[in-house]
Write a protein that holds these residues in place. Structure first.
Motif: not given
Length: 276
Positions: A174, A178, A249, A253-254, A257-258, A260-261
């Motif tokens: 990234s 994050h 985050e 939320d983190w 994000w984790y 999703d990526n």
């Protein structure tokens, strides 16, 4: 009735001390604190700001008083009377700065030690063991050792003129960092060309990133938000544009994000054989 000079000096000194303490404790010039070690650094800043305020107000006040009190009178020619040999005054202006400098040095060392700055120097074997525990397990394909300590490892690559962040556990790369709030983070940083610096003012952290010499930086974010990452080491013509963002985050939320990526993990070998 004339006030004795000793009493007047004592009163002025107390006013300066109280004024400096009030300024140091009530005027905050720092950005918002967003990491666990920021309050420790802020303690040192308040002490230095207090001492600096006392010295600044005292010296400027003395200069203004001298300009008025000892200004050239009408008809006066030449300099004033030369005064020499005031031993008590010489002792005073030598002893007071020496005590102040000694106090600041010892207190700064204590703050630096509390922030972990002396750990690599005094306990190299412990630092190496900790790094091997975090990074060795990941490189061998097992993340249990890192998960057991709840430390999130991130590899940081600095190059002209950008930062790249790689998460070994999920094989995520990234352009932004994050991280979840209230979880220890360990950055393993390396430069690909020249010396850079990783600086987050809100975290009170700045670490040089050196080519061929990986450096490690640990911190715990405490406040959600987006904070600038700045290269604080002159690294070339576009040094001023070498910036990124750390996104702190909530754990939920983190995790989103984790997921999703993160790249999909390979299927279990036993399951593959069974299906064959």
């Amino acid at each position: 009735m004339q006030i004795p000079s000793a009493i007047l000096t004592l009163v002025i000194g107390m006013v300066l001390a109280l004024g400096g303490l009030w300024i140091g404790q009530n005027i905050n010039l720092l950005p918002i604190d967003a990491s666990a070690n920021a309050p420790i650094y802020d303690e040192l800043f308040k002490v230095l700001f207090t001492i600096g305020s006392i010295l600044f107000i005292g010296i400027v006040g003395l200069l203004v008083f001298s300009l008025i009190r000892f200004r050239r009178r009408n008809g006066q020619i030449g300099d004033g009377v030369a005064i020499e040999g005031n031993l008590p005054l010489e002792i005073f202006w030598t002893a007071v700065p020496a005590v102040v400098v000694l106090f600041v040095g010892l207190y700064s060392y204590d703050i630096y030690d509390r922030m972990g700055g002396m750990v690599p120097l005094a306990h190299d074997h412990m630092g190496e063991a900790h790094e091997q525990q975090i990074w060795g397990g990941i490189s061998s394909g097992s993340i249990e050792s890192a998960a057991a300590t709840n430390v999130l490892p991130v590899e940081v690559t600095a190059m002209q003129f950008a930062f790249l962040f790689h998460y070994p556990e999920g094989d995520i790369t990234s352009g932004e960092l994050h991280v979840p709030a209230d979880r220890p983070i360990t950055l393993r940083m390396e430069a690909k060309d020249v010396i850079h610096a990783f600086w987050v003012p809100e975290f009170r952290l700045k670490q040089d990133v050196i080519p061929g010499q990986p450096t490690q930086l640990s911190f715990t974010p405490t406040r959600t938000g987006r904070y600038p990452i700045v290269c604080a080491e002159l690294c070339g013509p576009y040094h001023g544009g070498m910036r990124s963002t750390v996104v702190v985050e909530s754990p939920e939320d983190w995790d989103s994000w984790y997921r999703d990526n993160a790249k999909a993990a390979p299927e279990d070998e036993t399951l593959t054989i069974a299906n064959a």
